[in-house]
Write a protein that holds these residues in place. Structure first.
Motif, PDB file in Angstrom:
ATOM      1  N   SER A 112     -68.162 -27.905 -55.362  1.00 35.63           N
ATOM      2  CA  SER A 112     -69.532 -28.253 -54.974  1.00 35.63           C
ATOM      3  C   SER A 112     -69.819 -29.740 -55.108  1.00 35.63           C
ATOM      4  N   SER A 113     -69.126 -30.425 -56.026  1.00 33.57           N
ATOM      5  CA  SER A 113     -69.333 -31.863 -56.183  1.00 33.57           C
ATOM      6  C   SER A 113     -68.138 -32.452 -56.918  1.00 33.57           C
ATOM      7  N   ALA A 114     -68.111 -33.769 -56.991  1.00 39.29           N
ATOM      8  CA  ALA A 114     -67.012 -34.455 -57.671  1.00 39.29           C
ATOM      9  C   ALA A 114     -67.544 -35.683 -58.384  1.00 39.29           C
ATOM     10  N   LYS A 115     -66.868 -36.026 -59.473  1.00 39.84           N
ATOM     11  CA  LYS A 115     -67.197 -37.241 -60.211  1.00 39.84           C
ATOM     12  C   LYS A 115     -66.085 -38.262 -60.017  1.00 39.84           C
ATOM     13  N   ASN A 116     -66.472 -39.532 -59.955  1.00 40.55           N
ATOM     14  CA  ASN A 116     -65.470 -40.576 -59.829  1.00 40.55           C
ATOM     15  C   ASN A 116     -65.913 -41.824 -60.576  1.00 40.55           C
ATOM     16  N   ASN A 117     -64.936 -42.612 -60.946  1.00 47.32           N
ATOM     17  CA  ASN A 117     -65.170 -43.881 -61.612  1.00 47.32           C
ATOM     18  C   ASN A 117     -64.461 -44.950 -60.804  1.00 47.32           C
ATOM     19  N   ASN A 118     -65.240 -45.624 -59.927  1.00 46.64           N
ATOM     20  CA  ASN A 118     -64.695 -46.620 -59.013  1.00 46.64           C
ATOM     21  C   ASN A 118     -63.606 -45.996 -58.141  1.00 46.64           C
ATOM     22  N   LEU A 119     -62.352 -46.388 -58.316  1.00 45.36           N
ATOM     23  CA  LEU A 119     -61.274 -45.900 -57.459  1.00 45.36           C
ATOM     24  C   LEU A 119     -60.568 -44.680 -58.027  1.00 45.36           C
ATOM     25  N   HIS A 120     -61.180 -44.045 -59.017  1.00 48.73           N
ATOM     26  CA  HIS A 120     -60.516 -42.961 -59.733  1.00 48.73           C
ATOM     27  C   HIS A 120     -61.385 -41.708 -59.718  1.00 48.73           C
ATOM     28  N   PHE A 160     -55.556 -35.465 -58.131  1.00 44.34           N
ATOM     29  CA  PHE A 160     -56.189 -34.441 -57.306  1.00 44.34           C
ATOM     30  C   PHE A 160     -55.520 -34.443 -55.931  1.00 44.34           C
ATOM     31  N   VAL A 161     -55.377 -33.244 -55.371  1.00 46.96           N
ATOM     32  CA  VAL A 161     -54.752 -33.097 -54.059  1.00 46.96           C
ATOM     33  C   VAL A 161     -55.675 -32.283 -53.158  1.00 46.96           C
ATOM     34  N   ASP A 162     -56.011 -32.859 -52.020  1.00 48.33           N
ATOM     35  CA  ASP A 162     -56.813 -32.160 -51.015  1.00 48.33           C
ATOM     36  C   ASP A 162     -55.855 -31.502 -50.026  1.00 48.33           C
ATOM     37  N   ALA A 163     -55.683 -30.192 -50.168  1.00 48.33           N
ATOM     38  CA  ALA A 163     -54.821 -29.419 -49.273  1.00 48.33           C
ATOM     39  C   ALA A 163     -55.640 -28.372 -48.539  1.00 48.33           C
ATOM     40  N   ALA A 393     -56.829 -43.971 -49.059  1.00 47.43           N
ATOM     41  CA  ALA A 393     -57.050 -45.415 -49.145  1.00 47.43           C
ATOM     42  C   ALA A 393     -58.210 -45.745 -50.072  1.00 47.43           C
ATOM     43  N   ASP A 394     -59.015 -44.747 -50.452  1.00 45.91           N
ATOM     44  CA  ASP A 394     -60.239 -44.989 -51.224  1.00 45.91           C
ATOM     45  C   ASP A 394     -60.092 -44.721 -52.712  1.00 45.91           C
ATOM     46  N   TYR A 395     -59.137 -43.862 -53.092  1.00 40.12           N
ATOM     47  CA  TYR A 395     -58.963 -43.494 -54.496  1.00 40.12           C
ATOM     48  C   TYR A 395     -57.488 -43.577 -54.861  1.00 40.12           C
ATOM     49  N   ASP A 396     -57.214 -44.033 -56.066  1.00 38.29           N
ATOM     50  CA  ASP A 396     -55.822 -44.215 -56.469  1.00 38.29           C
ATOM     51  C   ASP A 396     -55.177 -42.951 -57.017  1.00 38.29           C
ATOM     52  N   MET A 424     -44.784 -31.776 -47.225  1.00 36.47           N
ATOM     53  CA  MET A 424     -45.811 -32.696 -47.732  1.00 36.47           C
ATOM     54  C   MET A 424     -46.269 -32.291 -49.122  1.00 36.47           C
ATOM     55  N   GLY A 425     -46.558 -31.003 -49.296  1.00 35.22           N
ATOM     56  CA  GLY A 425     -47.027 -30.538 -50.598  1.00 35.22           C
ATOM     57  C   GLY A 425     -46.003 -30.782 -51.684  1.00 35.22           C
ATOM     58  N   GLU A 426     -44.741 -30.486 -51.382  1.00 36.11           N
ATOM     59  CA  GLU A 426     -43.688 -30.688 -52.360  1.00 36.11           C
ATOM     60  C   GLU A 426     -43.493 -32.167 -52.664  1.00 36.11           C
ATOM     61  N   ALA A 427     -43.567 -33.018 -51.639  1.00 32.70           N
ATOM     62  CA  ALA A 427     -43.391 -34.453 -51.839  1.00 32.70           C
ATOM     63  C   ALA A 427     -44.475 -35.026 -52.745  1.00 32.70           C
ATOM     64  N   VAL A 428     -45.719 -34.590 -52.545  1.00 32.81           N
ATOM     65  CA  VAL A 428     -46.818 -35.062 -53.393  1.00 32.81           C
ATOM     66  C   VAL A 428     -46.582 -34.642 -54.839  1.00 32.81           C
ATOM     67  N   ALA A 429     -46.163 -33.407 -55.046  1.00 34.52           N
ATOM     68  CA  ALA A 429     -45.904 -32.919 -56.406  1.00 34.52           C
ATOM     69  C   ALA A 429     -44.832 -33.767 -57.084  1.00 34.52           C
ATOM     70  N   LYS A 430     -43.746 -34.031 -56.382  1.00 32.81           N
ATOM     71  CA  LYS A 430     -42.654 -34.815 -56.964  1.00 32.81           C
ATOM     72  C   LYS A 430     -43.105 -36.245 -57.274  1.00 32.81           C
ATOM     73  N   TYR A 431     -43.940 -36.799 -56.425  1.00 32.97           N
ATOM     74  CA  TYR A 431     -44.445 -38.156 -56.668  1.00 32.97           C
ATOM     75  C   TYR A 431     -45.302 -38.192 -57.934  1.00 32.97           C
ATOM     76  N   ILE A 432     -46.188 -37.203 -58.078  1.00 34.84           N
ATOM     77  CA  ILE A 432     -47.048 -37.142 -59.259  1.00 34.84           C
ATOM     78  C   ILE A 432     -46.229 -36.928 -60.521  1.00 34.84           C
ATOM     79  N   VAL A 433     -45.213 -36.070 -60.441  1.00 40.59           N
ATOM     80  CA  VAL A 433     -44.335 -35.833 -61.586  1.00 40.59           C
ATOM     81  C   VAL A 433     -43.682 -37.141 -62.034  1.00 40.59           C
ATOM     82  N   GLN A 434     -43.207 -37.933 -61.084  1.00 38.97           N
ATOM     83  CA  GLN A 434     -42.580 -39.206 -61.427  1.00 38.97           C
ATOM     84  C   GLN A 434     -43.564 -40.143 -62.115  1.00 38.97           C
ATOM     85  N   LYS A 435     -44.812 -40.105 -61.690  1.00 37.94           N
ATOM     86  CA  LYS A 435     -45.820 -40.982 -62.274  1.00 37.94           C
ATOM     87  C   LYS A 435     -46.194 -40.571 -63.697  1.00 37.94           C
TER      88      LYS A 435
END
Length: 437
Positions: A112-120, A160-163, A393-396, A424-435
């Motif tokens: 229903s809504s989301a909170k953010n702090n600048n780019l996060h 967060f992932v928008d799928a 491009a809007d959130y890190d 795509m879904g798997e690639a995003v997961a692996k990228y986040i895991v590395q981070k």
């Protein structure tokens, strides 16, 4: 509650991302608005998964899903394509996989809504429609809610992932989107007919249609499987054209009913056929309150006409009946986010290489049209999609996986298919895991 990663949308990309994130040890939450997972495959009856090249990457989840469905009796290898799935058994297979990986899944839940702090992005507000006949009160995170009321919960996460397919989370976060310039592909409302004599139809259609780019057949484990098609476009000498012409002339079909007709047998059944039609030809009208409702009503009327056509004209369909109508529209293109990299048609057709590819595919540029002789099916070289096209491009810490990726209209028309969405879904997961590791 706090997680490492929260994924909105339990379709192809979302399930792949959630499974891989949890498997690699991240605390993972998958949010789904419906009562089951699978998205286009299950709710939309979009099957089979189209082949997308010999050198695909990020396929671990897809191969695991194939194995699980095979164990359940809901998968068939048809002419070298292992992606022939049973949509009902896919619901069970996905439940099994997400549970085995340790991912939390929250059904019947919307953001229903989301909170953010600048780019996060920091947290999402979730609402569940609780319909319990047995409990008078429900407790969650020290929130007390009476039965049959909406329960609001805030969920925090590192990523967060928008799928969602339509960038629903990204809209809430007021992200920037690509200008679609009124570009459009018709949606479809798929359905299934059962009670079909598959062998009788396969024998008949293979006899009248010698074009094996259109009509194919294979007997697998004693069960006959087939695929065939017809469109109102004049680029092929369609074997089914005389039957559709006669049906239109006799008022059994409307002319628009024959704009696109494609059928496949279904794994795990011996008398059911899935229909990739009818296409919904009208362009969206945001100003008309009942436009979508009226289009859906017309699509179901078209399904009824097509079912009658099949019974009257197609061998083996004499005793067939409508057994399922999709409860999700098959949308080919919708909102596309502006990412850290905008993938172009030029990138695709030249096969541009990237340092961190999320997808490798050769699926063609496939653009359906609402007009005769205006569709596109352009074969390409093997191409790569960079992970940066899945980053907002809007959130890190926000990713978009699936058809809402950052790509031009023509490029998205090649990348929207399920095999690429799994990757795509798997690639995003692996990228986040590395981070996070």
């Amino acid at each position: 509650m706090n997680y490492d990663v929260v994924i909105a949308g339990g379709g192809t990309a979302g399930c792949a991302c959630a499974y891989m994130s949890a498997k690699y040890g991240l605390k993972t939450l998958l949010i789904e608005k419906n009562i089951h997972l699978g998205g286009t495959i299950t709710s939309g009856l979009v099957f089979p998964v189209m082949k997308s090249g010999k050198n695909q990457i990020n396929t671990e989840f897809y191969k695991t899903l194939i194995s699980e469905l095979k164990n359940l009796g809901g998968q068939t290898d048809y002419l070298g394509n292992s992606g022939w799935f049973n949509p009902e058994l896919t619901k069970i297979a996905l439940d099994n996989l997400l549970k085995s990986a340790g991912a939390d899944v929250m059904f019947c839940t919307e953001i229903s809504s989301a909170k953010n702090n600048n780019l996060h992005v920091t947290a999402l507000e979730l609402k569940q429609n609780i319909l319990s006949e047995y409990n008078n009160t429900i407790y969650s995170n020290n929130i007390l809610s009476k039965n049959n009321e909406n329960l609001s919960v805030y969920i925090g996460a590192k990523y967060f992932v928008d799928a969602t397919g339509n960038c629903e989370l990204s809209k809430i976060l007021n992200c920037n989107f690509l200008d679609d310039k009124n570009e459009f592909q018709p949606a479809s409302l798929r359905f299934i007919m059962s009670g079909v004599d598959n062998k009788a139809f396969a024998d008949w259609i293979c006899k009248i249609d010698k074009d094996r780019d259109v009509t194919t057949c294979e007997v697998i484990g004693g069960v006959t499987h087939f695929s065939t098609a017809y469109t109102w476009d004049s680029d092929k000498n369609w074997a089914l054209a005389p039957y559709f012409d006669d049906a239109v002339a006799n008022g059994i079909l409307k002319d628009a009913d024959r704009n696109y007709f494609q059928i496949f047998t279904i794994a795990g059944t011996n008398d059911s056929v899935g229909f990739n039609c009818p296409r919904m030809l009208k362009r969206p009208d945001n100003k008309a309150d009942f436009a979508l409702s009226n289009d859906l009503i017309e699509a179901r009327q078209a399904i009824y006409r097509l079912s009658n056509f099949c019974r009257l004209y197609l061998k083996g369909f004499e005793n067939a009946y409508i057994s399922n109508i999709a409860d999700m529209i098959g949308i080919r293109v919708a909102k596309r986010i502006k990412g850290k990299y905008i993938y172009t048609k030029e990138d695709l057709i030249t096969g541009k290489k990237f340092d961190n590819p999320a997808v490798i595919s050769d699926y063609p540029i496939d653009i359906h049209s609402d007009k005769k002789d205006n569709s596109t099916l352009l074969k390409t070289v093997e191409y790569q999609l960079p992970i940066e096209s899945l980053m907002s491009a809007d959130y890190d810490n926000l990713f978009v996986a699936g058809r809402g990726l950052s790509a031009e209209f023509e490029a998205q028309a090649a990348l929207r298919v399920q095999a690429s969405c799994f990757s795509m879904g798997e690639a995003v997961a692996k990228y986040i895991v590395q981070k996070l590791k």
